[in-house]
Enzyme design. Structure first.
Site: not given
Lengths: 461, 446
Positions: A74, A77-78, A154
């Site tokens: 993840h 991905e950022h 997040e």
């Protein structure tokens, strides 16, 4: 009376299926090709509006991570928005926005995917941009440090301050003790604290390659032109030898597991997860299809069994639900859950939920209620045609989970062939105690003077 | 709990598209036809219902929405939550069918009936297959729910209990605590500032529900939006079928004018890891002449997702937040301009300072030429994306109809965006946003 509904149901479901066939564009659509470097391209022409949905899916997700670096799929991905050899950090988003589009990305246990929704004329530029960041990403230390802070925020937002998410996270960590689904997609906070730029660089080098990806386009496009563009921008890339994936299989569960999670909340919550089979063989499996229909019969519409019995009739619960998805790369569970109403306990709710499954195991389901779920499923397939995003997601998710996009039609046919006896049989077979994990949210009073339990975390860079 | 939504297995990168875009923008702000040739047909039915129709035969689907001036702004004093309760109970028994029979019959047709309610509007939408048998069956059920709801006493009591449980739960959640207190701080005792409470829900009687229904679900204020695979003739019949049995209705008083709040900062203790920060003031109503300068400016300030100033300053440069956004939410009376973010509580003050400076600088100087150009390219060239499905088209039709916007709203949208100048944006922001009225709510700040 049931007989009449039965015949109606069958006739309708058949008619809907015909309608679905008629509503779908030409037989050959979608179109598919594979480049010599292994990159697959799937294009579905949908010319209703001059727009294109462009997605690039990587066959890598959180389940491919190792302990110590959970959350790296993840986080990477950022980082994919943080610049390449050609683009400055943030420039990707800027180009998409100036083209009139919007973009985003998402990560699951099974996959990582990126998409842009753009006017059709901007598609060539999007293909060029995605190809660029497949091989040319630059992970700068400072950018990494800042984005890591964003991801920690997040995690606080989605999990640490959300009692239900905490319960779910810990349910998965208890139901699976070996299989990688035990780890949260966003990663454990301590692993995020220890994450290094090289972890992201290693991840990128290992997995971001044409032979581990596929492109999905749905929209007002000519598939031949899309194939040409993809070949132009990706064709020169060499495949990267993929590591052997060693996914730990979950050892058989041989006894019930129970956990409690305490968090600030008003009402308790309950979640029950049973180990059940996933869809491995589209053609020959039967039980996964029957489990899908069981989930629908329990919770597929407002008058289905769980809300009808527990929320509307006995009023033991204020919310109830059932969840099962037969398609996944990893292992799957069948979940029941809910929130007890005031004056009722999670124990009562657990008994009542399990009694509804037992009722089906003992008495079976009516053909009418089975047909109702099939009808809703077929109708949903027609409604999907109203959204290029939903159509692209269906293709992408099937491919990511180890199926082919072509399987969608066959899966629907198979679902429609499930009998009431088969639903009863799975209700009998899979809902014992030994493969069950139970999670309870134990609500704690809100003490405004209390400090948060999670320790404040600083970055160590 | 919805177990369906339980699984955080898929993590979208950015969430604020949902909060910022859906709430502020998608309904109307940037509603735009892909189909440059979107042909909106409009007429007023014999019973006074206003009808908006787009004929589209590409898919065998029909979408119909019926809205009324029946949102929470119409809640009587002491009965906050009545509008939502009435709306929620429409399909809990109607025309001699109980709630389970209604749900089963809809499901047997493959149809979906859903509703939405906000400050101004309450309505039902139907998605059905367009084939005659399914369409006719689903529309007949929708008519029953709209025109012959029974509001069974037992279901009302049950739903009151569920609403109270849900309120008590919401009062433990920092985002929901903050949203309520922010509305109160913006609007005081104006209907837009009120929220349902345990007491106001407990006080609702069946007579209240019946009275609210009879007064507000009336033909003269019905707005019927239809998109999909039917002809004009069929659409005319559908509009009459759905609303024909409703009474004409008596005129309603206008919603009270909004008094601008004095600047204030409210801090609410909470043990969460993150502070939830809300900043804003009441600004625009539907049809506001400043709509385009404000919306174009907001795209640059905090509406444009990854590329907005707030995202760049708060998220990209400093890593303070996952989600930071701003939006204008035009309503019948001035709806809020709002900035929102969540950040680790120890750095809340620092993050708020960045927000303040970013906003102040934008108000003082307006956008740069390049920012304005980028905003126009996104809003004008991306026009086609805002109306590329029947569902999006329906949302736009419904908003145009309910708020009485001109029929050329969509076809003129692009040229009106193109016409906005940097000076207009700066002037509109300076005139409409004032530090004297800026309200802040901070939940769980240190």
């Amino acid at each position: 009376m049931d007989l009449r509904r039965f015949s109606n149901g069958i006739a309708l479901c058949g008619a809907l299926a015909l309608m679905l066939a008629a509503a779908s564009p030409a037989r050959a659509n979608p179109f598919e090709t594979t480049l010599s470097n292994g990159l697959r391209v799937i294009v579905k022409e949908d010319r209703r509006a001059p727009v294109a949905m462009h997605m690039v899916w990587y066959r890598v997700g959180a389940m491919d991570e190792n302990d110590g670096t959970t959350g790296i799929a993840h986080l990477l991905e950022h980082m994919m928005f943080k610049g390449t050899k050609k683009l400055k950090p943030g420039e990707f988003n800027d180009i998409v926005a100036r083209a009139g589009g919007s973009d985003n990305a998402f990560t699951s246990h099974d996959y990582t995917a990126y998409f842009q929704r753009v006017p059709a004329a901007a598609l060539p530029r999007m293909i060029e941009l995605e190809a660029d960041r497949m091989r040319n990403l630059v992970i700068d230390d400072d950018e990494f440090a800042r984005e890591l802070k964003v991801v920690m925020e997040e995690r606080r937002l989605r999990t640490d301050d959300q009692p239900q998410s905490q319960m779910h996270e810990q349910l998965m960590a208890s139901a699976f003790i070996a299989h990688p689904y035990r780890r949260p997609v966003i990663g454990w906070m301590n692993d995020l604290e220890n994450m290094r730029p090289d972890d992201a660089r290693d991840w990128y080098r290992r997995w971001y390659a044409p032979n581990n990806a596929y492109v999905v386009v749905v929209g007002d496009v000519d598939h031949k032109k899309v194939f040409e563009l993809v070949k132009k921008h990706y064709g020169h890339m060499k495949p990267v030898a993929q590591p052997v994936r060693k996914v730990t299989a979950e050892p058989p569960q041989t006894g019930e597991r129970r956990i409690t999670v305490k968090a600030p909340a008003e009402l308790p919550q309950l979640a029950l997860a049973w180990k059940v089979p996933k869809l491995s063989d589209v053609e020959n499996d039967r039980e996964p299809y029957a489990l899908e229909l069981l989930a629908g019969i329990l919770d597929g519409h407002a008058a289905s069994r769980l809300p009808r019995a527990l929320v509307r009739s006995s009023q033991i619960a204020v919310e109830v639900g059932a969840y099962y998805d037969s398609t996944a790369r990893g292992e799957v569970t069948f979940m029941l859950g809910g929130t007890p109403a005031k004056g009722h306990t999670v124990d009562e709710l657990e008994k009542a939920l399990r009694a509804e499954v037992k009722r089906i195991a003992d008495e079976g389901v009516s053909v009418a209620e089975l047909e109702r779920i099939k009808t809703l499923t077929v109708a949903a397939q027609i409604y999907k045609l109203d959204s290029t995003y939903v159509q692209a997601m269906e293709i992408g998710r099937l491919e990511a989970s180890g199926y082919r996009w072509q399987d969608a039609d066959r899966m629907l046919e198979k679902l429609r062939s499930v009998t009431a006896d088969e639903v009863q049989a799975v209700a009998r077979k899979f809902f014992g105690n030994d493969t069950l994990t139970v999670a309870v949210l134990d609500p704690q009073p809100l003490d405004p003077d209390a400090k948060p339990r999670a320790k404040p975390t600083g970055l160590r860079h | 709990m919805r177990t369906h939504n339980d699984s955080p297995q898929v993590i979208p990168m950015i969430r604020f598209f949902r909060s910022a875009l859906l709430r502020a923008v998608s309904v109307l702000a940037f509603a735009t036809p892909a189909l440059a040739n979107v042909d909106i047909q409009h007429w007023t039915a014999a019973n006074g219902a206003r009808v908006y129709f787009v004929e589209s035969h590409v898919l065998p689907i029909l979408d119909v929405q019926v809205d009324f001036d029946a949102g929470s702004a119409r809640d009587p004093e002491g009965r906050s939550g009545l509008a939502g309760m009435t709306h929620g109970l429409l399909d809990s028994g109607a025309g001699g069918l109980d709630e389970d029979a209604l749900a089963e019959k809809l499901s047997d047709l493959g149809a979906r009936l859903s509703g939405s309610a906000d400050n101004d509007r309450a309505g039902l939408s139907l998605r059905t297959l367009a084939s005659a048998r399914e369409r006719e069956g689903a529309l007949a059920l929708m008519r029953t729910v709209l025109t012959a709801p029974e509001f069974p006493a037992a279901v009302l009591e049950r739903e009151k209990s569920r609403a109270i449980a849900s309120l008590r739960e919401a009062d433990t959640k920092p985002d929901q605590i903050g949203a309520k207190r922010f509305a109160r701080a913006l609007y005081g005792d104006h209907p837009y500032g009120r929220s349902a409470t345990v007491e106001s829900i407990a006080a609702i009687t069946r007579d209240d529900v019946l009275a609210h229904y009879r007064r507000h679900y009336v033909a003269s204020r019905a707005v019927v939006s239809i998109v999909g695979d039917v002809t004009r003739e069929q659409a005319e019949a559908i509009a009459l079928q759905l609303t024909g049995e409703l009474p004409a209705g008596e005129p309603l008083p206008p919603i009270a004018e909004v008094t601008m709040p004095k600047a204030s900062t409210e801090r609410i203790a909470h043990p969460a890891n993150q502070s939830h920060i809300f900043v804003g003031q009441p600004v625009t109503r539907r049809g506001d002449p400043d709509f385009f300068p404000l919306q174009v400016g907001n795209y640059i300030l905090g509406g444009g997702g990854f590329v907005s100033r707030l995202t760049k300053e708060v998220r990209e440069k400093r890593g303070y937040a996952y989600s930071v956004y701003s939006y204008f939410s035009p309503q019948r009376q001035p709806g809020p301009f709002q900035i929102g973010l969540q950040t680790q509580r120890a750095q809340a003050a620092d993050a708020l300072k960045v927000v303040d400076e970013t906003l102040a600088s934008f108000i003082a100087n307006g956008p740069t030429a390049d920012e304005l150009k980028a905003a126009k390219r996104n809003l004008v060239d991306g026009f086609s994306l805002r109306l590329d499905s029947n569902r999006k088209l329906l949302d736009s039709l419904a908003a145009i109809g309910f708020y009485g916007l001109p029929l050329d709203w969509l076809s003129k949208f692009q040229e009106r965006v193109e016409a906005v100048t940097a000076a207009q944006v700066k002037e509109a922001f300076q005139r409409r946003l004032s530090a004297d009225h800026m309200v802040r709510v901070i939940v769980a700040g240190d």
